[in-house]
Design an enzyme around this catalytic site. Structure first.
Site, PDB file in Angstrom:
ATOM      1  N   LEU A 108       0.835  -1.199   0.000  1.00 37.89           N
ATOM      2  CA  LEU A 108       0.000   0.000   0.000  1.00 37.89           C
ATOM      3  C   LEU A 108       0.869   1.248   0.000  1.00 37.89           C
ATOM      4  CD1 LEU A 108      -2.863  -0.915   2.472  1.00 37.89           C
ATOM      5  CD2 LEU A 108      -2.519  -1.536   0.092  1.00 37.89           C
ATOM      6  N   ASN A 117       4.857  -7.520   6.420  1.00 39.77           N
ATOM      7  CA  ASN A 117       5.737  -6.885   7.414  1.00 39.77           C
ATOM      8  C   ASN A 117       5.049  -5.773   8.196  1.00 39.77           C
ATOM      9  OD1 ASN A 117       5.442  -5.178   5.216  1.00 39.77           O
ATOM     10  ND2 ASN A 117       7.453  -4.257   5.470  1.00 39.77           N
ATOM     11  N   GLU A 118       3.722  -5.780   8.239  1.00 46.32           N
ATOM     12  CA  GLU A 118       2.975  -4.663   8.825  1.00 46.32           C
ATOM     13  C   GLU A 118       3.414  -4.296  10.236  1.00 46.32           C
ATOM     14  OE1 GLU A 118       1.762  -6.766   6.761  1.00 46.32           O
ATOM     15  OE2 GLU A 118       0.385  -5.762   5.396  1.00 46.32           O
TER      16      GLU A 118
HETATM   17  C1  LIG Z   1      -2.257  -0.144  16.057  1.00 48.38           C
HETATM   18  C2  LIG Z   1      -3.123  -0.531  14.891  1.00 48.38           C
HETATM   19  C3  LIG Z   1      -4.380  -1.110  15.292  1.00 48.38           C
HETATM   20  C4  LIG Z   1      -5.307  -1.635  14.456  1.00 48.38           C
HETATM   21  C5  LIG Z   1      -5.136  -1.771  12.995  1.00 48.38           C
HETATM   22  C6  LIG Z   1      -6.398  -1.926  12.351  1.00 48.38           C
HETATM   23  C7  LIG Z   1      -6.568  -2.089  11.055  1.00 48.38           C
HETATM   24  C8  LIG Z   1      -5.448  -2.246  10.077  1.00 48.38           C
HETATM   25  C9  LIG Z   1      -5.493  -1.203   9.078  1.00 48.38           C
HETATM   26  C10 LIG Z   1      -4.584  -0.999   8.185  1.00 48.38           C
HETATM   27  C11 LIG Z   1      -3.463  -1.871   7.839  1.00 48.38           C
HETATM   28  C12 LIG Z   1      -2.751  -1.262   6.697  1.00 48.38           C
HETATM   29  C13 LIG Z   1      -2.032  -2.285   5.909  1.00 48.38           C
HETATM   30  C14 LIG Z   1      -1.021  -1.942   5.131  1.00 48.38           C
HETATM   31  C15 LIG Z   1      -0.313  -2.889   4.281  1.00 48.38           C
HETATM   32  C16 LIG Z   1       0.785  -2.269   3.478  1.00 48.38           C
HETATM   33  O1  LIG Z   1       0.963  -2.619   2.348  1.00 48.38           O
HETATM   34  S1  LIG Z   1       1.725  -1.061   4.192  1.00 48.38           S
HETATM   35  C17 LIG Z   1       3.070  -0.794   3.081  1.00 48.38           C
HETATM   36  C18 LIG Z   1       4.236  -1.607   3.476  1.00 48.38           C
HETATM   37  N1  LIG Z   1       5.282  -1.513   2.524  1.00 48.38           N
HETATM   38  C19 LIG Z   1       6.550  -1.512   2.859  1.00 48.38           C
HETATM   39  O2  LIG Z   1       6.911  -1.576   4.012  1.00 48.38           O
HETATM   40  C20 LIG Z   1       7.546  -1.412   1.737  1.00 48.38           C
HETATM   41  C21 LIG Z   1       8.421  -0.218   1.884  1.00 48.38           C
HETATM   42  N2  LIG Z   1       9.356  -0.117   0.791  1.00 48.38           N
HETATM   43  C22 LIG Z   1      10.487  -0.833   0.710  1.00 48.38           C
HETATM   44  O3  LIG Z   1      10.802  -1.662   1.533  1.00 48.38           O
HETATM   45  C23 LIG Z   1      11.367  -0.585  -0.481  1.00 48.38           C
HETATM   46  O4  LIG Z   1      10.963   0.617  -1.076  1.00 48.38           O
HETATM   47  C24 LIG Z   1      11.325  -1.700  -1.540  1.00 48.38           C
HETATM   48  C25 LIG Z   1      12.049  -2.932  -1.000  1.00 48.38           C
HETATM   49  C26 LIG Z   1       9.909  -2.052  -1.930  1.00 48.38           C
HETATM   50  C27 LIG Z   1      12.065  -1.216  -2.818  1.00 48.38           C
HETATM   51  O5  LIG Z   1      13.345  -0.786  -2.479  1.00 48.38           O
HETATM   52  P1  LIG Z   1      14.131   0.172  -3.492  1.00 48.38           P
HETATM   53  O6  LIG Z   1      14.022  -0.341  -4.871  1.00 48.38           O
HETATM   54  O7  LIG Z   1      15.500   0.340  -2.927  1.00 48.38           O
HETATM   55  O8  LIG Z   1      13.315   1.539  -3.493  1.00 48.38           O
HETATM   56  P2  LIG Z   1      13.381   2.684  -2.403  1.00 48.38           P
HETATM   57  O9  LIG Z   1      13.267   2.116  -1.051  1.00 48.38           O
HETATM   58  O10 LIG Z   1      14.568   3.544  -2.685  1.00 48.38           O
HETATM   59  O11 LIG Z   1      12.040   3.502  -2.698  1.00 48.38           O
HETATM   60  C28 LIG Z   1      11.913   4.337  -3.835  1.00 48.38           C
HETATM   61  C29 LIG Z   1      10.880   5.396  -3.513  1.00 48.38           C
HETATM   62  O12 LIG Z   1       9.609   4.779  -3.263  1.00 48.38           O
HETATM   63  C30 LIG Z   1       9.121   5.171  -1.977  1.00 48.38           C
HETATM   64  N3  LIG Z   1       8.352   4.062  -1.397  1.00 48.38           N
HETATM   65  C31 LIG Z   1       8.770   2.826  -1.163  1.00 48.38           C
HETATM   66  N4  LIG Z   1       7.762   2.056  -0.677  1.00 48.38           N
HETATM   67  C32 LIG Z   1       6.696   2.857  -0.598  1.00 48.38           C
HETATM   68  C33 LIG Z   1       5.356   2.655  -0.159  1.00 48.38           C
HETATM   69  N5  LIG Z   1       4.900   1.476   0.279  1.00 48.38           N
HETATM   70  N6  LIG Z   1       4.501   3.697  -0.204  1.00 48.38           N
HETATM   71  C34 LIG Z   1       4.912   4.907  -0.655  1.00 48.38           C
HETATM   72  N7  LIG Z   1       6.180   5.149  -1.086  1.00 48.38           N
HETATM   73  C35 LIG Z   1       7.053   4.148  -1.053  1.00 48.38           C
HETATM   74  C36 LIG Z   1      10.393   5.488  -1.202  1.00 48.38           C
HETATM   75  O13 LIG Z   1      10.094   6.331  -0.113  1.00 48.38           O
HETATM   76  C37 LIG Z   1      11.220   6.175  -2.237  1.00 48.38           C
HETATM   77  O14 LIG Z   1      10.694   7.474  -2.391  1.00 48.38           O
HETATM   78  P3  LIG Z   1      11.632   8.726  -2.722  1.00 48.38           P
HETATM   79  O15 LIG Z   1      12.348   8.359  -3.992  1.00 48.38           O
HETATM   80  O16 LIG Z   1      12.559   8.896  -1.581  1.00 48.38           O
HETATM   81  O17 LIG Z   1      10.685   9.863  -2.870  1.00 48.38           O
END
Ligand SMILES: CC/C=C\C/C=C\C/C=C\CC/C=C/CC(=O)SCCNC(=O)CCNC(=O)[C@H](O)C(C)(C)COP(=O)(O)OP(=O)(O)OC[C@H]1O[C@@H](n2cnc3c(N)ncnc32)[C@H](O)[C@@H]1OP(=O)(O)O
Length: 323
Positions: free
Chosen positions: A128, A196-197
């Site tokens: 997301l 990994n949430e």
């Molecule tokens: C307490 C709570 C109680 C109750 C909860 C109740 C209900 C639950 C409700 C909601 C749950 C919500 C569920 C969510 C599920 C999800 O999917 S959350 C998203 C999780 N994703 C991640 O953790 C992935 C993060 N990203 C990475 O690890 C790396 O980017 C990746 C390995 C994918 C790629 O690596 P790489 O090629 O090196 O790229 P960069 O890391 O350099 O990233 C490039 C640019 O992209 C931006 N970016 C990366 N991921 C995201 C993302 N998920 N969303 C938005 N943007 C992202 C990153 O910041 C870089 O941006 P920049 O170039 O710096 O501007």
């Protein structure tokens, strides 16, 4: 113009011995029961027509190239859906809407099956888009979550066969998309996959968890979900989070095609009903709790601690990207 106005009519003998008990209880009961009996026949007839269409020439015009999703049908009649939202295919509202629409297109076009992949050489989907959850506009957040639910219903509950050619990292929502397919071939190398949430200080919704519990063992899922485990490709194969390791994207797609070919000799109706029965429980669960799930998401976004966690996570991602 010589066309029959009525092509299938049934005249029921309401006084026939088999109908007498129900007709004496309720007027028109005989007609009603005849109609019920006819329904499965009509269903099978419709399916037979649709199967016949499925065998028609394999290259079909399908929805045009969208900017965020590319949908094509290859010569074998397999739809290839490619996510193309650089840099990391993070699932924002626009991308989810396009995926949802593309899934409708695949269903309408009666493809042999669908393969989900990515245009990025290193990321299948980053899950997301965190920016949709960080300090969000609540109306948009509601539409965002509802659209994500729609995508899951359409993908997890699709009657067409699905496979994921995972050609890069697949964290969180990216992992969910791939687990919603029936088969996964992942390109070997340094990529990782998992839910990994908890590492972000958030909780994977119950239907994400259910999807994982129906892919890997309950024990492995509990460990993985609580520890925010990101599996290496070898680890993912070992615990059956993926089905095969591929050498590259083309190989992953070929492996998915080989899987889809298994259905060539299986009657599509039997296959689809079996799949849907196997997946019925989590689908019904979300259907009944759909509104509550949206409200939980919205209240979770309003939680200052969650917003703080998301802010820190975004900072960490930006710092990593800047290096
Ligand atoms: C307490 C709570 C109680 C109750 C909860 C109740 C209900 C639950 C409700 C909601 C749950 C919500 C569920 C969510 C599920 C999800 O999917 S959350 C998203 C999780 N994703 C991640 O953790 C992935 C993060 N990203 C990475 O690890 C790396 O980017 C990746 C390995 C994918 C790629 O690596 P790489 O090629 O090196 O790229 P960069 O890391 O350099 O990233 C490039 C640019 O992209 C931006 N970016 C990366 N991921 C995201 C993302 N998920 N969303 C938005 N943007 C992202 C990153 O910041 C870089 O941006 P920049 O170039 O710096 O501007």
């Amino acid at each position: 113009m010589g066309r029959a106005l009525v092509w299938d009519a049934t005249c029921v003998d309401s006084l026939a011995a088999s109908h007498l008990p129900s007709t004496s209880q309720k007027a028109a009961a005989a007609a009603e029961s005849a109609q019920m009996l006819k329904r499965p026949k009509m269903f099978l007839l419709r399916q037979a027509v649709s199967n016949a269409r499925q065998l028609a020439p394999s290259v079909r015009a399908m929805s045009s190239k969208g900017p965020l999703v590319d949908l094509t049908v290859d010569n074998d009649g397999v739809a290839i859906m490619t996510l193309q939202r650089p840099p990391v295919n993070s699932l924002n509202l626009d991308l989810l809407k396009e995926i949802s629409k593309s899934l409708d297109d695949v269903a309408k076009n009666k493809s042999r099956g669908m393969i989900l992949t990515s245009s990025s050489p290193t990321v299948f989907s980053a899950g997301l888009d965190i920016m949709e959850m960080y300090k969000p506009d609540m109306k948009r957040a509601e539409e965002f979550w509802t659209t994500l639910q729609d995508v899951w219903f359409k993908l997890y509950g699709s009657s067409f066969a699905t496979a994921a050619a995972i050609n890069g990292h697949a964290p969180a929502g990216g992992c969910l998309l791939s687990m919603s397919c029936e088969y996964r071939a992942m390109v070997g190398g340094k990529f990782t996959i998992g839910l990994n949430e908890t590492a972000l200080g958030i909780v994977a919704p119950k239907w994400f968890m259910d999807t994982m519990c129906r892919t890997i063992s309950m024990r492995q899922a509990e460990l993985a979900l609580t520890t925010a485990k990101m599996f290496t490709v070898d680890e993912a194969l070992k615990c059956e989070l993926i089905d095969e390791i591929a050498t590259d994207k083309a190989d992953a797609i070929n492996k998915c095609k080989t899987f889809l070919k298994k259905f060539e000799k299986i009657p599509p109706l039997a296959r689809a009903i079996t799949k849907l029965k196997m997946r019925e429980e989590p689908i019904k669960n979300l259907q009944t709790s759909r509104q509550a799930d949206v409200q939980e998401f919205l209240s979770f976004l309003k939680n200052p601690k969650v917003q703080q966690s998301l802010e820190m996570y975004i900072q960490a991602l930006k710092q990593k990207a800047a290096k």
